[in-house]
Design an enzyme around this catalytic site. Structure first.
Site, PDB file in Angstrom:
ATOM      1  N   ARG A  64      12.451  -5.153  -1.245  1.00  0.00           N
ATOM      2  CA  ARG A  64      12.783  -4.520  -0.231  1.00  0.00           C
ATOM      3  C   ARG A  64      14.196  -4.644   0.653  1.00  0.00           C
ATOM      4  NH1 ARG A  64       7.183  -5.426  -0.124  1.00  0.00           N
ATOM      5  NH2 ARG A  64       5.812  -3.360   0.411  1.00  0.00           N
ATOM      6  N   LYS A 110       6.032  -8.344   2.620  1.00  0.00           N
ATOM      7  CA  LYS A 110       4.721  -7.924   4.057  1.00  0.00           C
ATOM      8  C   LYS A 110       3.780  -8.798   3.470  1.00  0.00           C
ATOM      9  CE  LYS A 110       6.248  -3.552   4.271  1.00  0.00           C
ATOM     10  NZ  LYS A 110       5.216  -1.709   4.424  1.00  0.00           N
ATOM     11  N   HIS A 156      17.108   1.596   0.586  1.00  0.00           N
ATOM     12  CA  HIS A 156      15.536   1.560   0.256  1.00  0.00           C
ATOM     13  C   HIS A 156      14.957   2.437  -1.075  1.00  0.00           C
ATOM     14  CE1 HIS A 156      10.784   0.685   1.046  1.00  0.00           C
ATOM     15  NE2 HIS A 156      10.914   0.919   0.657  1.00  0.00           N
ATOM     16  N   ARG A 164      15.631   0.650  -4.181  1.00  0.00           N
ATOM     17  CA  ARG A 164      13.969   0.378  -4.424  1.00  0.00           C
ATOM     18  C   ARG A 164      12.903   1.586  -5.413  1.00  0.00           C
ATOM     19  NH1 ARG A 164       9.076  -3.499  -3.517  1.00  0.00           N
ATOM     20  NH2 ARG A 164       7.456  -1.947  -1.955  1.00  0.00           N
ATOM     21  N   HIS A 198       2.617  -3.980  -3.910  1.00  0.00           N
ATOM     22  CA  HIS A 198       2.163  -3.444  -3.454  1.00  0.00           C
ATOM     23  C   HIS A 198       0.682  -3.827  -2.772  1.00  0.00           C
ATOM     24  CE1 HIS A 198       5.302   0.593  -3.655  1.00  0.00           C
ATOM     25  NE2 HIS A 198       5.345   0.072  -2.796  1.00  0.00           N
ATOM     26  N   TYR A 231       4.367   7.143  -7.000  1.00  0.00           N
ATOM     27  CA  TYR A 231       5.548   7.592  -8.061  1.00  0.00           C
ATOM     28  C   TYR A 231       5.418   7.855  -9.208  1.00  0.00           C
ATOM     29  CZ  TYR A 231       7.997   4.020  -5.167  1.00  0.00           C
ATOM     30  OH  TYR A 231       8.313   2.947  -3.992  1.00  0.00           O
TER      31      TYR A 231
END
Length: 307
Positions: A162, A185, A253, A256, A279, A288
């Site tokens: 990111r 995150k 983004h 990514r 994730h 995806y």
């Protein structure tokens, strides 16, 4: 409504937001969005009830009250996706109120999010993704800035980072090896492989950068030596997009997304991609598979004589 009307409930909201920021390490963006939802409801209930919004008022809020608030938000121009985020924020807040303050609102259980279409990421074609780094370097006026922008784009595409993760790197990442430790995150760390081309690009930038890469200092710098701003990364990508004739969906983004989609297209395991992207849930990565299927269908339609 005056501030006094909402004061008791605002204290509860403040305690919840502090717990989100400090205890659960939610991002400032998330805390701000959740706070807007909580204070929006407090303002609405203050006007609706014509009196102070207390813990008891929150507990006694009915499903009709909550739906009326969401209807008012729609009247402000909120789309389904934004309303869904409001519902998620309110569910989280009322869950916290029940667990930490004993304020159990029965009405929240019946509140449903509106249906929103799931957006499928739009990756770049492999040839375009590779061209982005070259073109980013060509658009810069200073040699070290050109090297910086090329290294940034290669990190996003070559490692699936990111933008915030790349900008959070410090001089402590040096000297580079075969892997890179990334903080994502909620302050979770993961290790991603570092391709030789990416490593060489970052090292070339470090060599040219006029600012010392101290361990605690940002790795990516602005022209005055401060931390590079994400807006400048987006600006560099806009210039690349114009130069290469790429669609508006070609954002930083999107690099990514391209990383994940191209790996999947080459046979990479979905669980491995989940780990590389950081994730928390496999369901976030499964999108995806839809991207790859859409690409295959495009190829089929364009190539098959009877398509």
């Amino acid at each position: 409504m005056t501030a006094a009307l909402g004061q008791p409930a605002r204290a509860l909201a403040a305690a919840w937001l502090a717990d989100l920021a400090e205890g659960r390490r939610r991002s400032p963006h998330t805390v701000k969005a959740y706070g807007n939802a909580a204070h929006g409801l407090i303002d609405f209930l203050g006007g609706h009830l014509g009196g102070p919004v207390t813990g008891a008022a929150l507990r006694d809020a009915t499903l009709t009250d909550l739906r009326a608030y969401l209807a008012a938000r729609r009247g402000d121009g909120l789309a389904n996706a934004s309303v869904a985020r409001e519902v998620s924020a309110l569910r989280t807040w009322f869950g916290w109120l029940a667990a930490h303050r004993g304020i159990d609102c029965a009405g929240i259980a019946g509140l449903r999010s509106p249906k929103t279409p799931k957006r499928v990421p739009r990756p770049l074609a492999p040839v375009d993704a590779r061209a982005v780094a070259d073109d980013a370097a060509a658009n810069a006026t200073l040699p070290w800035v050109a090297a910086r922008d090329a290294a940034m784009m290669l990190l996003l595409y070559g490692c699936g980072l990111r933008v915030a993760e790349a900008l959070a790197l410090t001089g402590a990442a040096l000297p580079l090896g075969e892997t890179l430790t990334v903080t994502g995150k909620r302050s979770k760390t993961r290790i991603v492989p570092l391709l030789p081309q990416v490593r060489e690009a970052v090292e070339a930038y470090v060599q040219l950068c006029p600012f010392s890469p101290d361990r605690g200092a940002p790795l990516f710098r602005g022209v005055r030596g401060g931390a590079l701003d994400s807006g400048l990364v987006r600006k560099a990508m806009r210039a690349v997009r114009a130069g290469l004739g790429l669609p508006p969906s070609a954002t930083p983004h999107a690099l990514r997304h391209s990383f994940a989609t191209h790996l999947l297209g080459r046979g990479a395991d979905l669980r491995a991609i989940q780990e590389l992207l950081g994730h928390a849930s496999l369901s976030s990565t499964q999108i995806y598979t839809a991207v790859d299927t859409a690409h295959l269908l495009d190829v089929y339609r364009n190539a098959h004589p009877r398509a």
